[in-house]
Each structure stands twice: as structure tokens, then as C-alpha cells.
Design a protein around this motif. Structure first.
Motif, PDB file in Angstrom:
ATOM      1  N   TYR A 406     -14.599  35.047  64.700  1.00  0.00           N
ATOM      2  CA  TYR A 406     -14.686  36.273  63.910  1.00  0.00           C
ATOM      3  C   TYR A 406     -15.596  37.269  64.602  1.00  0.00           C
ATOM      4  CZ  TYR A 406     -19.094  34.322  62.153  1.00  0.00           C
ATOM      5  OH  TYR A 406     -20.328  33.796  62.044  1.00  0.00           O
ATOM      6  N   ARG A 407     -15.427  38.489  64.293  1.00  0.00           N
ATOM      7  CA  ARG A 407     -16.293  39.518  64.842  1.00  0.00           C
ATOM      8  C   ARG A 407     -16.297  40.714  63.911  1.00  0.00           C
ATOM      9  NH1 ARG A 407     -15.348  41.185  70.144  1.00  0.00           N
ATOM     10  NH2 ARG A 407     -16.518  42.983  69.477  1.00  0.00           N
ATOM     11  N   PRO A 439     -31.530  35.971  75.011  1.00  0.00           N
ATOM     12  CA  PRO A 439     -31.231  36.584  76.302  1.00  0.00           C
ATOM     13  C   PRO A 439     -32.052  35.975  77.450  1.00  0.00           C
ATOM     14  CG  PRO A 439     -32.448  38.093  74.883  1.00  0.00           C
ATOM     15  CD  PRO A 439     -32.137  36.903  74.064  1.00  0.00           C
ATOM     16  N   ASP A 464     -25.935  43.411  74.613  1.00  0.00           N
ATOM     17  CA  ASP A 464     -27.179  44.142  74.856  1.00  0.00           C
ATOM     18  C   ASP A 464     -28.355  43.506  74.139  1.00  0.00           C
ATOM     19  OD1 ASP A 464     -25.583  45.859  76.167  1.00  0.00           O
ATOM     20  OD2 ASP A 464     -25.789  47.538  74.765  1.00  0.00           O
ATOM     21  N   ASP A 466     -31.572  43.738  71.640  1.00  0.00           N
ATOM     22  CA  ASP A 466     -31.949  44.486  70.460  1.00  0.00           C
ATOM     23  C   ASP A 466     -33.155  45.353  70.857  1.00  0.00           C
ATOM     24  OD1 ASP A 466     -32.236  43.709  67.007  1.00  0.00           O
ATOM     25  OD2 ASP A 466     -33.401  45.202  68.061  1.00  0.00           O
ATOM     26  N   THR A 473     -41.694  43.302  71.632  1.00  0.00           N
ATOM     27  CA  THR A 473     -42.054  42.155  72.453  1.00  0.00           C
ATOM     28  C   THR A 473     -42.771  42.603  73.720  1.00  0.00           C
ATOM     29  OG1 THR A 473     -40.025  41.190  71.629  1.00  0.00           O
ATOM     30  CG2 THR A 473     -41.175  39.979  73.333  1.00  0.00           C
TER      31      THR A 473
ATOM     32  N   PRO B  52     -42.121  39.325  66.954  1.00  0.00           N
ATOM     33  CA  PRO B  52     -40.929  39.796  67.676  1.00  0.00           C
ATOM     34  C   PRO B  52     -40.561  38.867  68.840  1.00  0.00           C
ATOM     35  CG  PRO B  52     -42.833  41.057  68.344  1.00  0.00           C
ATOM     36  CD  PRO B  52     -43.297  40.146  67.249  1.00  0.00           C
ATOM     37  N   HIS B  53     -39.304  38.859  69.186  1.00  0.00           N
ATOM     38  CA  HIS B  53     -38.814  38.117  70.345  1.00  0.00           C
ATOM     39  C   HIS B  53     -37.794  38.986  71.053  1.00  0.00           C
ATOM     40  CE1 HIS B  53     -40.146  34.369  68.275  1.00  0.00           C
ATOM     41  NE2 HIS B  53     -40.430  34.068  69.510  1.00  0.00           N
ATOM     42  N   PHE B  54     -37.549  38.675  72.300  1.00  0.00           N
ATOM     43  CA  PHE B  54     -36.380  39.281  72.928  1.00  0.00           C
ATOM     44  C   PHE B  54     -35.158  38.651  72.303  1.00  0.00           C
ATOM     45  CE2 PHE B  54     -39.242  39.992  76.686  1.00  0.00           C
ATOM     46  CZ  PHE B  54     -39.206  41.364  76.577  1.00  0.00           C
ATOM     47  N   ARG B  55     -34.238  39.457  71.867  1.00  0.00           N
ATOM     48  CA  ARG B  55     -33.022  38.862  71.332  1.00  0.00           C
ATOM     49  C   ARG B  55     -31.867  39.851  71.439  1.00  0.00           C
ATOM     50  NH1 ARG B  55     -34.648  38.531  65.107  1.00  0.00           N
ATOM     51  NH2 ARG B  55     -33.531  40.338  64.326  1.00  0.00           N
ATOM     52  N   TYR B  56     -30.676  39.338  71.156  1.00  0.00           N
ATOM     53  CA  TYR B  56     -29.486  40.164  71.297  1.00  0.00           C
ATOM     54  C   TYR B  56     -29.371  41.150  70.145  1.00  0.00           C
ATOM     55  CZ  TYR B  56     -27.923  36.903  74.877  1.00  0.00           C
ATOM     56  OH  TYR B  56     -27.825  36.149  76.011  1.00  0.00           O
ATOM     57  N   GLY B  57     -28.829  42.284  70.447  1.00  0.00           N
ATOM     58  CA  GLY B  57     -28.566  43.277  69.408  1.00  0.00           C
ATOM     59  C   GLY B  57     -27.254  43.010  68.707  1.00  0.00           C
ATOM     60  N   ASP B  58     -26.807  43.949  67.910  1.00  0.00           N
ATOM     61  CA  ASP B  58     -25.607  43.716  67.090  1.00  0.00           C
ATOM     62  C   ASP B  58     -24.326  44.162  67.748  1.00  0.00           C
ATOM     63  OD1 ASP B  58     -27.448  43.387  64.890  1.00  0.00           O
ATOM     64  OD2 ASP B  58     -27.522  45.575  64.851  1.00  0.00           O
ATOM     65  N   ASN B  59     -24.376  44.609  68.994  1.00  0.00           N
ATOM     66  CA  ASN B  59     -23.158  45.250  69.465  1.00  0.00           C
ATOM     67  C   ASN B  59     -22.005  44.283  69.659  1.00  0.00           C
ATOM     68  OD1 ASN B  59     -24.254  44.064  71.701  1.00  0.00           O
ATOM     69  ND2 ASN B  59     -23.551  45.657  73.104  1.00  0.00           N
ATOM     70  N   ASP B  60     -22.294  42.997  69.529  1.00  0.00           N
ATOM     71  CA  ASP B  60     -21.182  42.052  69.534  1.00  0.00           C
ATOM     72  C   ASP B  60     -21.417  41.057  68.417  1.00  0.00           C
ATOM     73  OD1 ASP B  60     -18.859  40.877  70.310  1.00  0.00           O
ATOM     74  OD2 ASP B  60     -19.848  39.510  71.693  1.00  0.00           O
ATOM     75  N   ASP B  61     -21.229  41.512  67.205  1.00  0.00           N
ATOM     76  CA  ASP B  61     -21.536  40.673  66.064  1.00  0.00           C
ATOM     77  C   ASP B  61     -20.385  39.718  65.818  1.00  0.00           C
ATOM     78  OD1 ASP B  61     -22.930  39.692  64.029  1.00  0.00           O
ATOM     79  OD2 ASP B  61     -22.992  41.514  62.846  1.00  0.00           O
ATOM     80  N   ALA B  62     -20.381  38.648  66.569  1.00  0.00           N
ATOM     81  CA  ALA B  62     -19.242  37.748  66.497  1.00  0.00           C
ATOM     82  C   ALA B  62     -19.718  36.323  66.344  1.00  0.00           C
ATOM     83  CB  ALA B  62     -18.398  37.874  67.758  1.00  0.00           C
ATOM     84  N   THR B  87     -27.507  33.121  65.913  1.00  0.00           N
ATOM     85  CA  THR B  87     -27.903  34.431  66.397  1.00  0.00           C
ATOM     86  C   THR B  87     -28.371  35.313  65.259  1.00  0.00           C
ATOM     87  OG1 THR B  87     -25.650  35.166  66.165  1.00  0.00           O
ATOM     88  CG2 THR B  87     -26.330  34.474  68.345  1.00  0.00           C
ATOM     89  N   GLU B  89     -30.540  34.481  62.941  1.00  0.00           N
ATOM     90  CA  GLU B  89     -31.826  34.016  62.455  1.00  0.00           C
ATOM     91  C   GLU B  89     -32.811  35.160  62.218  1.00  0.00           C
ATOM     92  OE1 GLU B  89     -35.448  31.772  64.723  1.00  0.00           O
ATOM     93  OE2 GLU B  89     -33.425  31.705  65.497  1.00  0.00           O
ATOM     94  N   GLY B  90     -33.272  35.235  60.996  1.00  0.00           N
ATOM     95  CA  GLY B  90     -34.350  36.164  60.686  1.00  0.00           C
ATOM     96  C   GLY B  90     -34.015  37.631  60.798  1.00  0.00           C
TER      97      GLY B  90
END
Lengths: 521, 366
Positions: A406-407, A439, A464, A466, A473, B52-62, B87, B89-90
Motif C-alpha cells: 500500500y502507499r 536512513p 528523502d 525528514d 538531530t 530527534p533522530h535522522f529518519r525518513y520523511g513522508d514522501n514515500d508513505d508506503a 517507519t 514509530e512515534g
């Protein structure tokens, strides 16, 4: 009350002994396991500490504790067991369980323990972590006493923001290990080559003027020197190690950072093998219970609770379910010979469905000694979640398990199921499992622009960063590093450099005017 | 073995409270807290706690799910954990539970409100008798048979007169024990808040919302300081009457404004029920200040100076801005009674003013 508790412990010990015997009969091999009975609140405490009775003091564990307590109070979740990867292995059981729950959980625990002991990804972990964690707690507590909570706590907060910037694979390879113990002198690279155009003898000085050659040689030599003294020599994933080695930290700060790094390494394999570990444990509690332990009157309770553990809900992936089904699928496939080139190449669906090139050996006990069983033991030894899914997830399996991908639909903003395309499903799963869905961040330069600034890079693999979180961070990193820090990332297909100099966060497009770091990704 | 987590948890709560304090102005304007009481936990969102942590954004919410998902179906996901990697989490804001009492405590700490010094030479107490003691004398109707029997039995055994075959026990005077009472005193509420509200035509829903919020926080703070505080509610337009809490907040009247009617009603209420030198009396009046006539305003001042102010700990006048322009009553009060420290006035034009208004009312610690 104490009397009842005592007898319960004895009963548990007796069952544990019995079940250990069954487990050994099935060729599971585990560390000595100690069972402790805890009530729901105590088990929430242990769970908040990641399974340990003691961790260094920090409010984050208090937050987790409150969350678990609330989850339990509202009946949204129950923790039946916590197992620590340690020798001896410690297992905490919830004390107001049903008899059959105890037995199931004990079998489950032994399988976890076997997994800890034999899975290769755990081979680098400290098996005395219980003591180590207690030592960490003592050390941090001493720093708090000596330097004050108002200094130590913000520092721990800062470290925790970057706790995941480690290199889990480094445990298994010795990068640069032979650098200082060489048996041969390093190969000296030749003097830098300069561009020399072909020319007749008498034209030589004219076409290749010696002054120009000298100038070029100097320039190249300088570049080469700069290259050899660059720091780090290669992109470095263990950002924490780099900070530990090069940042101006006081002794207590370095110690706290190293404690956090050490614990991150300890927990990394558990993150890497969630599906396998839970799958393995579920496979074995199911096998042991149904073959050896289950009494008739407990059957319904057992089935109820077992299926509860394996329940799936739409839009979620239950690691217990995924793991056990995949292990069973592997066992089935290897028992019937559905693997290897011939099977892979066969395109006749009917032939594949009824494929059977392998018979269990004559007189073999069901399961034990069968090629399928052998195979899953091998799987538990050498795979982690990523390689496990990559190797064994088949289109047939995905269909059986009704996996779908899903996406977010960009048009409506709703999250919707899209095509049940196998490649997509697999790709997505691997993505979610790789690096704990975090990442990849590398150190690219520790002396950026020759100003002692730290330059990090994000290795982009389709998604990308966040931005909001990245900026926050980066502030933590700056506090550790002391000098300005930069992060090179790709946002919407543009290379962007995020910087924080201690006061101000900035971001700029990376173009030719921005000096490049020592290493490139 | 587990004391560590208690400390960590306390520290976490402390941090949460600190964050709430930082955002207090915002919480004061949150309507959904209304109607909460005492120790019941309320869930409020707190920002900026998470590390905070480095993490992925929402541009691929899959993600990958299991089940009968057909293309186009909405994937049902509630918050966390779409898969083993989680992905999600929190990603939501942390909600913490806190009781109204704790919130009031924070309010007090942040506004630097002093604890209120109750007036009255003695705290009012109520006395209650409980039969929880034992005495050697008393009426036969209160005899404690079991104890008496036990003492007699013991005496028989010690003196060797007990015969197991014929276990007759004879009481003596010294065996007899009687139930007796103890008097316990428990502090009783000696504080009352009287809320008065102008419900004339000019007070719209917006104004009432402001009053409601302000009254809620006044109530929360005073309840921290007095046990079992009493609240009374008076509404008025040109006439005044006492109503219950529900009505107070819901009622919609029309008509003119005669503020003196409310003050008279309050005076009568106090006179009939609350003896001023034993009760801590708090009066709050909410109005848009658009009194009908100058003469009534003057009458109000006389009433306040001669009767109400001497009776009460505090009279808070809170003037809310109305759609018809702000009234004049607050100026009249300043002019005639500005030097009386028991009178505190404040203007509340928007929700954001509530913070300062509360601070103005209680900073004297009365």
C-alpha cells in the motif's frame, strides 16, 4: 503470598526442566535459562528497560514505562515474556498466566535463547550484558553525582539523538585492521603523473615547457597529500566512533557516549532479526506444545492464545506470523525438493504445485532429520531478516499470505492498497527491514574546509530525509562535535546542505560554489 | 531491584510538567478541559519531548500489509507500526496523562501564585464520634462480648480453673470490656466562591466562552487551596437570581444590565448562609461592563464599599470585551474604589488574556 509465589516458582522450574528436555530432543541448543516470575507492573518496568532489570538512569525509560503501563491498563497489550540475550539467559514471565500460557512461553523462550546462541548476527554480542548494563548504570549514576543532573542529562539526550548512527556490519569485518600491523611496506604510489604531449625531440621544450610541468606536478602532489591525510579515509558509517575519536569530549562525556554506542551495538542484531527470531520462537513453541506438552483440557486455551499471537490485522505485518509461516514454507519446500535451478526454471504452475522430488528418508521421525528441518536450522544460523526475506519470500508465499502493498495516493492523500505486485511487496519489505528503516548516514569529512567542521552525507535510496527531524538531530551532533556540522542530503531531487553552527540552522542548494568534502559517497 | 524505573518515571513526569508550564498559556485556552475534575486523569498532547533522530520523511508513505486488500482499498492504519521496521514509530505527538490537580499546581507555580492564607481565627471543623476504642467501664449495651470472653477464658486457664470437659466460662467484673467512642475532627470547608455573570443581551457566546474558561481555572486554583470549597452561581440582567452550575454556563437571557442587582443578590446570599468572619468568601463578577445607568454604577460602588468588600477576601471583576464595544464599569470601579486592595479588576479581550487575568486575581495570595 510469599508461600504461594515460592511454590509457583518451583512448578515453573519443573515445567522448564521438562520442556528443556523436549527442546533438546528437537536439537535446540541454548544457554542455561533462568526464569523469573514478575507481575504485570514489574514486567512493564523490565520491558521499559529493554528487558534488563537495570539500565543507566534516563527519563526516556520512564516514558516508555508509562506508555506500557497505560497499554496494559487499557487492555491494549500484554507482555507475556521478556528474554535477555545473555549467558545465562534470563527470562521474565508474567505471573498471572494460564498454565498452558506458562508452558507455551517457556518453549518460546528456549527457542529465542537457541536463536541468540546460534544466529551468526548475535555472535558479536556481549553475553555478559546483564552485568555490563548494571555497570553502565553505576557509571552514569556516578557521573550524575559528580557533575550534576543538569549537565549529564542534557548530554545523554544529545547522545541518544544519534545513538543509531552505528555500523552494525563492522562487527563482522575488520576494516583497516591490518593498517598498523603490516607485513610489507605499503605500496608507495609513484610520483604524480603530469600531462606530457607527444612531441619531437627538438620541439619538447616548446610543447611541454618544464615550468608548466613543474607547476602541474606541484599541484598534483598537493592534491595527493591532501588526499592521503584526509579524515576519514573512506566514508564512515560509525558516526559515533568518529565522534568518540575526534570530538573534544571530556572523559565522562566520552564514557557516556561509548556506553550508548556499546548498547546500540548490543541491540542491533535484535532489530536485524525480529521476524526470524519471533518466527523461530513461535515455530518451536507450536511444535513443542503440539508434539509433547499439550493436555486435552488445555487445547482450546492454547489454540486461542496461539492464534492471538499470530493474529494479523489489515495494514500491519505481524512478525510472529510472517516468521513462522515463512519458516514452515521453507521446511515444506525443502522436504518436497521445491528449490534449486530446475524448480526455479519450471514455469508450469501445475507441475510446481505438485512438485515432489524428495521423499523423507525411510523411517525418519516427522520433522527431525528431514531436509526441511535441516534447512531451517541452517537458516536460523546464517540469515538475518533482510537476507531471509530476500532469499525465501516467493510469489506463491506472498499470495498465500495475502500480502499486499500500500502507499499514499497522492491525489486523495489517503493510504490505499495498490497492486498486489510481488516485486513491489518484496522491495517494500526489504526497505522496511534495511537498517531498521532508518536512513544511512556517513561521515564524509572531519575537517571540512580545513576548519574542523563535520560533514555528513545521507546515502539516498529513494526516500528523502525528514527535514524537521534532520535539523533537530544536527543540533545534537553540533553539541557533540563543538564545531559547525553539515549534512548533505537529497531533498526533492536537489542536493541540499543543512548546516548548524551552534546558533543558526541554515540550508543551501549544493552547487559549484560549495567546497566538496574529503570523501564522496 | 527495580527502584530505578520509579526515578526515571518521576523525572519524566517532571519534564512533562516543565513542558506544560512552557506552554501554559496555550493550555489555559483549551476548551476541552472544561468540566474535568480533581484527580481524574486527562490526556493532553505535549510537544518537544521526543528525542530527534535522522529518519525518513513522508514522501514515500508506503508499506506492506496482510489481508484481503484489493487495489484501491483504504489501508487501515492506526498510528504506529506498519511493519517490522516500523517507519511510523512515534510520528504522532506524545500524549501524556495528568490530573487537573497537577495542572492547577503547575498553574500556581508558573503564575507564581502564593498559597492562599485562609482567614478566620480557627478553621471550621466538624466533629464526629466513632466507636473505635475500648474501655473497662460502660453500659452493658456496649459490652464487647468477644474480648470479654477471651479475657475470661485466659483468666480461667491461667488460674487453672478451666475444665475442657465442662467449658463453662464465668465473667468477672475485671473481664468486662466495653466499646467506646473517639471523637475525630475533620476540617470542613470554609470557603465559598460566588460567581456572578452578566447575561444581558450584549453578552454573546464568545463572551460566555471566555467567562467559562476563566471561571474554570479560578475554580481549579481555589480548589487546590481549600478542601471541599463551595461554589454558588448568580446570573443577572436587570434582575438577579441564583442558578445551578449548568444553567450558569448555558443560560441565555436578554435585556438590559443592572449590575447592582447581582451585588444585592450576593449580599443576601452571604447574609443568609455564610458568616463573613468565618468564611473565606471569593466573589467574581463577569460582565461586559455595559451598565444601564450611571446611577446604578454609583449604587454598585456604595454597595461594594459598605457591604461586600468588607465581607470578602477578594472581589474579582473581570470585564470581557463585547461586540458592542467595551463598557465603562471598570473605569467607574477604578475611580471610586481603586485604592481598595480587595478589589481586583482585569480585562479579558481574548483567550490569551486569561493567563494574565488569573495572575492578577491571585498574585496577592488572598
Amino acid at each position: 503470598m510469599t508461600v504461594r509465589q515460592e511454590t509457583m516458582r518451583d512448578t515453573i522450574a519443573r515445567w522448564a526442566e521438562e520442556i528443556a528436555e523436549f527442546a533438546r530432543r528437537e536439537q535446540l541448543d541454548f544457554y542455561e535459562t533462568r526464569f523469573e516470575l514478575l507481575d504485570a507492573d514489574e514486567i512493564s518496568q523490565v520491558a521499559a528497560y529493554g528487558g534488563f532489570p537495570q539500565r543507566f538512569p534516563h527519563w526516556r525509560y520512564g516514558m516508555e514505562y508509562e506508555r506500557l503501563q497505560r497499554t496494559h491498563r487499557y487492555g491494549l497489550g500484554k507482555i507475556y515474556e521478556m528474554v535477555i540475550n545473555n549467558d545465562p539467559c534470563y527470562a521474565y514471565l508474567l505471573n498471572d498466566s494460564h498454565v498452558v500460557d506458562y508452558k507455551t512461553v517457556i518453549a518460546h523462550v528456549y527457542a529465542h535463547c537457541d536463536f541468540f546462541k546460534h544466529n551468526h548476527w548475535f555472535s558479536g554480542t556481549n553475553r555478559r550484558m546483564m552485568d555490563e548494563m548494571a555497570n553502565h548504570a553505576t557509571r552514569v549514576r556516578r557521573y550524575i553525582d559528580r557533575h550534576g543532573l543538569d549537565r549529564v542529562e542534557p548530554f545523554i539526550d544529545t547522545c541518544l539523538a544519534v545513538e543509531d548512527l552505528i555500523d552494525p556490519h563492522s562487527v563482522f569485518m575488520r576494516r583497516d585492521a591490518d593498517r598498523w600491523t603490516r607485513t610489507h611496506p605499503p605500496v608507495e604510489s609513484e610520483a604524480p603523473r603530469v600531462t606530457r604531449y607527444p612531441a619531437k625531440q627538438y620541439m619538447e621544450d616548446f610543447i611541454n615547457p618544464p615550468s608548466a610541468l613543474a607547476r602541474e606536478r606541484d599541484k598534483k602532489q598537493k592534491e595527493k597529500d591532501a588526499h592521503e591525510t584526509r579524515m576519514p579515509a573512506h566514508p564512515m558509517r560509525d558516526v559515533l566512533l568518529f565522534i568518540l575519536e575526534h570530538a573534544p569530549l571530556s572523559d565522562w562525556q566520552a564514557d557516556i557516549l561509548s556506553i550508548i554506542r556499546q548498547e546500540s551495538y548490543y541491540f542491533a542484531p535484535q532489530g536485524q532479526t525480529k521476524i526470524m527470531n519471533e518466527g523461530w520462537a513461535s515455530y518451536w513453541h507450536s511444535t513443542i506444545m503440539t508434539r509433547y506438552c499439550l493436555r486435552e483440557e488445555d487445547l482450546i486455551t492454547y489454540c486461542d492464545h496461539h492464534s492471538g499471537t499470530l493474529a494479523t490485522s489489515p495494514g500491519r505485518l505481524n512478525p510472529y506470523k510472517m516468521g513462522i509461516e515463512l519458516l514452515r514454507d521453507i521446511e515444506r519446500r525443502w522436504n518436497t525438493g521445491r528449490h534449486g535451478l530446475e524448480y526455479e526454471r519450471c514455469t508450469d504452475m501445475e507441475a510446481r504445485r505438485t512438485w515432489k522430488t524428495c521423499e523423507p528418508p525411510e523411517g525418519a521421525v516427522i520433522g527431525r532429520g528431514s531436509p526441511g528441518r535441516e534447512k531451517i536450522f541452517e537458516v536460523r544460523r546464517i540469515y538475518n531478516d533482510v537476507t531471509f526475506i530476500d532469499e525465501f519470500l516467493t510469489p506463491e508465499f506472498a499470495e498465500d499470505q495475502k500480502l499486499y502493498h500500500y502507499r499514499m495516493d497522492p491525489a486523495t492523500g489517503r493510504v490505499v492498497a495498490v497492486k498486489n505486485e510481488f516485486d513491489k511487496i518484496k522491495q517494500q519489505m526489504l526497505f522496511m527491514l534495511t537498517n531498521h528503516a532508518r536512513p544511512y548516514i556517513y561521515v564524509l569529512d572531519g575537517n571540512y574546509r580545513n576548519r574542523g567542521e563535520l560533514y555528513l552525507g545521507h546515502r539516498h535510496n529513494g526516500v528523502d530525509l525528514d527535514i524537521k527531524y534532520a535539523v533537530e538531530t544536527l543540533k545534537s551532533l553540533q553539541r557533540l562535535w563543538g564545531r559547525p556540522v553539515h549534512l548533505h542530503a537529497r531533498i526533492d531531487d536537489d542536493a541540499v546542505l543543512f548546516s548548524f553552527d551552534g546558533q543558526q540552522s541554515t540550508q543551501q542548494r549544493v552547487d559549484d560554489s560549495v567546497p566538496s568534502p574529503a570523501c564522496k559517497l | 531491584m527495580m527502584s530505578g524505573i520509579t526515578k526515571d518515571h518521576q523525572r519524566f513526569r517532571q519534564i512533562v510538567k516543565g513542558k506544560i508550564r512552557d506552554d501554559l498559556r496555550k493550555f489555559l485556552t483549551r476548551g476541552e478541559l472544561l468540566g474535568r475534575e480533581g484527580n481524574k486523569a486527562i490526556s493532553i498532547p505535549v510537544r518537544g519531548i521526543e528525542i530527534p533522530h535522522f529518519r525518513y520523511g513522508d514522501n514515500d508513505d508506503a508499506g506492506v500489509g496482510t489481508g484481503d486488500g484489493k487495489p484501491g482499498d483504504q489501508a487501515d492504519r492506526n498510528g504506529e507500526g506498519i511493519g517490522p521496521g516500523g517507519t511510523e514509530e512515534g510520528r504522532h505527538v506524545l500524549e501524556v496523562e495528568i490530573s487537573l490537580n497537577e495542572l492547577a499546581e503547575i498553574l500556581g507555580a508558573e503564575l507564581k501564585l502564593p498559597r492562599i492564607e485562609p482567614k478566620g481565627k480557627r478553621r471550621l471543623t466538624s466533629e464526629k464520634d466513632r466507636y473505635s476504642g475500648i474501655r473497662q467501664t460502660g453500659p452493658e449495651s456496649l459490652r464487647h462480648f468477644r474480648r470479654t470472653y477471651r479475657r475470661a477464658l485466659r483468666r480461667h486457664i491461667i488460674s487453672g480453673t478451666y475444665d475442657p470437659d465442662n467449658p463453662t466460662i464465668i465473667f468477672e467484673r475485671s473481664d468486662r470490656t466495653y466499646r467506646s467512642w473517639k471523637t475525630t475532627t475533620s476540617p470542613q470547608s470554609n470557603a465559598v466562591i460566588i460567581y456572578m455573570m452578566d447575561v444581558s443581551g450584549s453578552m454573546g457566546d464568545e463572551q460566555k466562552e471566555l467567562v467559562r474558561l476563566e471561571a474554570f481555572w479560578i475554580d481549579a486554583w481555589l480548589r487546590r487551596n481549600y478542601e471541599g470549597i463551595e461554589s454558588r452561581y448568580i446570573v443577572h440582567d436587570v434582575r438577579a437570581g441564583e442558578v445551578d452550575r449548568e444553567t450558569f454556563y448555558r443560560i441565555r437571557e436578554d435585556g438590559g444590565t443592572r449590575i447592582s442587582s447581582a451585588f444585592r443578590a450576593a449580599r443576601d446570599l452571604i447574609g443568609s448562609r455564610y458568616v463573613p468572619h468565618e468564611w473565606n468568601i471569593y466573589l467574581f463578577h463577569f460582565s461586559d461592563g455595559d451598565n444601564s445607568s450611571e446611577s446604578d454604577s454609583r449604587e454598585c460602588c456604595t454597595l461594594l464599599r459598605d457591604e461586600l468588600l468588607p465581607m470578602c477576601n477578594l472581589l474579582g471583576y473581570c470585564q470581557v470585551a463585547s461586540a458592542y464595544g467595551s463598557g465603562n464599569f471598570i473605569n467607574v470601579l477604578h475611580e471610586h474604589l481603586g485604592d481598595d486592595e480587595r478589589l481586583v479588576t482585569s480585562r479579558v479581550n481574548t483567550k490569551d488574556d486569561i493567563y494574565d487575568s488569573i495572575k492578577a486575581f491571585f498574585s496577592a495570595g488572598r
